[in-house]
Design an enzyme around this catalytic site. Structure first.
Site, PDB file in Angstrom:
ATOM      1  N   ARG A 107       0.945  -1.320   0.175  1.00 53.87           N
ATOM      2  CA  ARG A 107      -0.100   0.124   0.013  1.00 53.87           C
ATOM      3  C   ARG A 107       0.857   1.217   0.598  1.00 53.87           C
ATOM      4  NH1 ARG A 107      -5.185   1.374   4.484  1.00 53.87           N
ATOM      5  NH2 ARG A 107      -4.575   3.505   4.743  1.00 53.87           N
ATOM      6  N   TYR A 146       7.922 -22.619  14.516  1.00 48.13           N
ATOM      7  CA  TYR A 146       8.756 -21.136  13.693  1.00 48.13           C
ATOM      8  C   TYR A 146       9.059 -21.973  12.120  1.00 48.13           C
ATOM      9  CZ  TYR A 146      13.382 -18.753  14.669  1.00 48.13           C
ATOM     10  OH  TYR A 146      13.497 -17.455  14.526  1.00 48.13           O
TER      11      TYR A 146
HETATM   12  P1  NAD Z   1      14.257 -11.043  19.691  1.00 49.36           P
HETATM   13  O1  NAD Z   1      12.780 -12.207  20.555  1.00 49.36           O
HETATM   14  O2  NAD Z   1      14.927 -10.773  21.167  1.00 49.36           O
HETATM   15  O3  NAD Z   1      13.442 -10.726  19.466  1.00 49.36           O
HETATM   16  C1  NAD Z   1      12.256 -11.051  18.871  1.00 49.36           C
HETATM   17  C2  NAD Z   1      10.957  -9.226  19.213  1.00 49.36           C
HETATM   18  O4  NAD Z   1       9.992  -9.171  18.265  1.00 49.36           O
HETATM   19  C3  NAD Z   1      10.692  -9.345  20.339  1.00 49.36           C
HETATM   20  O5  NAD Z   1      11.028  -7.856  20.660  1.00 49.36           O
HETATM   21  C4  NAD Z   1       9.585  -9.621  21.213  1.00 49.36           C
HETATM   22  O6  NAD Z   1       8.649  -9.141  21.548  1.00 49.36           O
HETATM   23  C5  NAD Z   1       8.656  -8.990  19.189  1.00 49.36           C
HETATM   24  N1  NAD Z   1       7.503 -10.171  18.850  1.00 49.36           N
HETATM   25  C6  NAD Z   1       7.811 -11.038  19.430  1.00 49.36           C
HETATM   26  N2  NAD Z   1       6.317 -11.562  18.577  1.00 49.36           N
HETATM   27  C7  NAD Z   1       5.522 -10.257  17.961  1.00 49.36           C
HETATM   28  C8  NAD Z   1       4.447  -9.835  18.511  1.00 49.36           C
HETATM   29  N3  NAD Z   1       3.551 -10.585  17.419  1.00 49.36           N
HETATM   30  N4  NAD Z   1       4.078  -9.128  17.417  1.00 49.36           N
HETATM   31  C9  NAD Z   1       4.789  -7.770  17.951  1.00 49.36           C
HETATM   32  N5  NAD Z   1       5.644  -8.293  18.315  1.00 49.36           N
HETATM   33  C10 NAD Z   1       6.410  -9.408  18.460  1.00 49.36           C
HETATM   34  O7  NAD Z   1      14.546 -12.266  18.649  1.00 49.36           O
HETATM   35  P2  NAD Z   1      15.804 -11.871  18.379  1.00 49.36           P
HETATM   36  O8  NAD Z   1      17.061 -12.627  18.164  1.00 49.36           O
HETATM   37  O9  NAD Z   1      15.811 -10.534  17.854  1.00 49.36           O
HETATM   38  O10 NAD Z   1      15.628 -12.380  16.697  1.00 49.36           O
HETATM   39  C11 NAD Z   1      14.780 -11.339  16.259  1.00 49.36           C
HETATM   40  C12 NAD Z   1      14.125 -11.730  14.330  1.00 49.36           C
HETATM   41  O11 NAD Z   1      15.437 -12.730  14.223  1.00 49.36           O
HETATM   42  C13 NAD Z   1      13.570 -12.867  14.484  1.00 49.36           C
HETATM   43  O12 NAD Z   1      11.595 -12.470  14.024  1.00 49.36           O
HETATM   44  C14 NAD Z   1      14.131 -13.928  14.706  1.00 49.36           C
HETATM   45  O13 NAD Z   1      13.244 -15.277  14.226  1.00 49.36           O
HETATM   46  C15 NAD Z   1      15.376 -13.679  13.409  1.00 49.36           C
HETATM   47  N6  NAD Z   1      16.202 -15.232  13.847  1.00 49.36           N
HETATM   48  C16 NAD Z   1      16.921 -14.468  14.969  1.00 49.36           C
HETATM   49  C17 NAD Z   1      18.217 -15.430  14.901  1.00 49.36           C
HETATM   50  C18 NAD Z   1      18.960 -15.136  16.192  1.00 49.36           C
HETATM   51  O14 NAD Z   1      20.147 -16.362  16.547  1.00 49.36           O
HETATM   52  N7  NAD Z   1      19.256 -14.044  16.870  1.00 49.36           N
HETATM   53  C19 NAD Z   1      18.210 -16.556  13.918  1.00 49.36           C
HETATM   54  C20 NAD Z   1      18.218 -16.354  13.505  1.00 49.36           C
HETATM   55  C21 NAD Z   1      16.491 -15.785  12.531  1.00 49.36           C
END
Ligand code: NAD
Ligand code: UDP
Length: 313
Positions: A107, A146
């Site tokens: 959008r 996941y």
């Molecule tokens: P994290 O859990 O610290 O951060 C995730 C954030 O998303 C949190 O602040 C949480 O409150 C928020 N969140 C969760 N569900 C939500 C929703 N429904 N609406 C709004 N906010 C929501 O994890 P991270 O390590 O910072 O990961 C960040 C992203 O990177 C994620 O998407 C994760 O899947 C991806 N990722 C991280 C890693 C890693 O090793 N850190 C590896 C692969 C992928």
């Protein structure tokens, strides 16, 4: 000066909060959206008085409207204990979150980046993992909410691009660690450091012979922003991770050494479907983004240990 307006979902989480810092430092206006499921105010409290920072409490499973130039979609719990706590909600966050953010991008004609994961490769039968490997995922297992949620999100991204010309970017992030992980996050690096600093037993799951390749968060943020700024034709997916691979036992020993801890290593049952090995092939990121990680495990662990010493004393 016209500031670039950037929406970061999951911006109060571990990785998202580092991205907020980075983009504000570059002069962007940052909208940090989070529902605080695993995120913490503490991660972004230093930004609350910044004139170009806005914090929005919102859940990505509900539609959201704002004007922005770019969207980084990071909202999703990343630690197995947290994403398995409410598996249905995790899938909703990945799938409905992607639909809502892609609809918004369409959008407002924003470019949108998806934080996908090495988990799309599941328990891989190919090593190291390159982007053309389709993966080995159990669709009904403990990790599937996941893994399959993130795989569906990739499908949605690719099809919004094909059908609606939305400018998309997909990165597959491999195990990332660093300051601002929650002490109760449950992922291995923060668990081991917290246990070591408290001289508690270090909980190695299984025999500790499974491997992971650990990336320091600054390298992730650099890769993420390079991907967002790359040519529109390069949509990814692209692996962003550090290819240096360690067994979990080696990680435990390294953490004990660097903290000078008296902790003992104990073994706990290996969780179901725990991948046996994981290592990114980063040839594509090197070629397309001129990116490679710079911070190796010992240096990254030192910085992370210094952070946790402050947090848990
Ligand atoms: P994290 O859990 O610290 O951060 C995730 C954030 O998303 C949190 O602040 C949480 O409150 C928020 N969140 C969760 N569900 C939500 C929703 N429904 N609406 C709004 N906010 C929501 O994890 P991270 O390590 O910072 O990961 C960040 C992203 O990177 C994620 O998407 C994760 O899947 C991806 N990722 C991280 C890693 C890693 O090793 N850190 C590896 C692969 C992928
Ligand atoms: N792990 C462990 N002890 C812990 C936490 C995790 O041995 O206290 C193991 C886990 O079984 C896995 C690896 O460390 O093999 C990485 O786990 P994490 O949850 O950090 O990430 P993921 O499995 O999603 O890569």
């Amino acid at each position: 000066m016209t500031r670039k307006k950037v929406l970061i979902t999951g911006g109060a989480g571990f990785a998202g909060s580092h991205l907020c810092d980075r983009l504000l430092g570059e002069g962007c206006e940052v909208y940090c959206l989070d529902n605080f499921f695993t995120g913490q105010k503490q991660n972004i409290v230093h930004l609350l008085n910044h004139p170009y920072f806005e914090l929005i409490r919102h859940d990505v499973t509900a539609p959201f409207f704002i004007e922005a130039d770019e969207i980084y979609n990071l909202a999703c719990p990343a630690s197995p204990i947290h994403y398995q706590y409410n598996a249905i909600k995790t899938m909703k966050t990945s799938v409905m979150g992607a639909i809502n953010m892609l609809g918004l991008a369409k959008r407002i004609k924003a470019k949108i980046l998806q934080a996908s994961t090495s988990e799309v490769y599941g328990d891989p039968l190919v090593h190291p993992q390159a982007e053309n490997y389709w993966g080995h995922v159990n669709p009904i297992g403990e990790r599937s909410c996941y893994d399959e949620g993130k795989r569906s999100a990739e499908t949605l991204f690719v099809n919004y691009h094909k059908q609606n010309n939305v400018k998309i970017k997909i990165i597959r992030i491999f195990n990332t660690y660093g300051p601002r992980m929650h002490p109760n996050d449950g992922r291995v690096v923060s668990n081991f450091i917290v246990q070591a600093l408290q001289n508690k037993d270090i909980t190695v799951y299984g025999e500790g012979q499974q491997t992971r390749s650990f990336q320091y968060v600054d390298d992730l943020v650099e890769g993420m922003t390079r991907m967002m700024n790359s040519a529109d034709a390069f949509t990814g997916p692209v692996n962003i991770g550090n290819p240096n691979e360690f067994t979990i036992l080696e990680l435990a020993e390294q953490v004990i050494k660097l903290t000078g801890s008296k902790s003992k290593i104990i073994n706990k049952p290996l969780p179901a479907d725990d991948p046996m090995m994981r290592q990114p092939d980063i040839t594509l990121a090197k070629k397309e983004l001129n990116w490679a990680p710079k911070i190796e495990l010992e240096e990254g662990l030192e910085k992370t240990i210094a952070y946790f010493r402050e947090v848990i004393r």
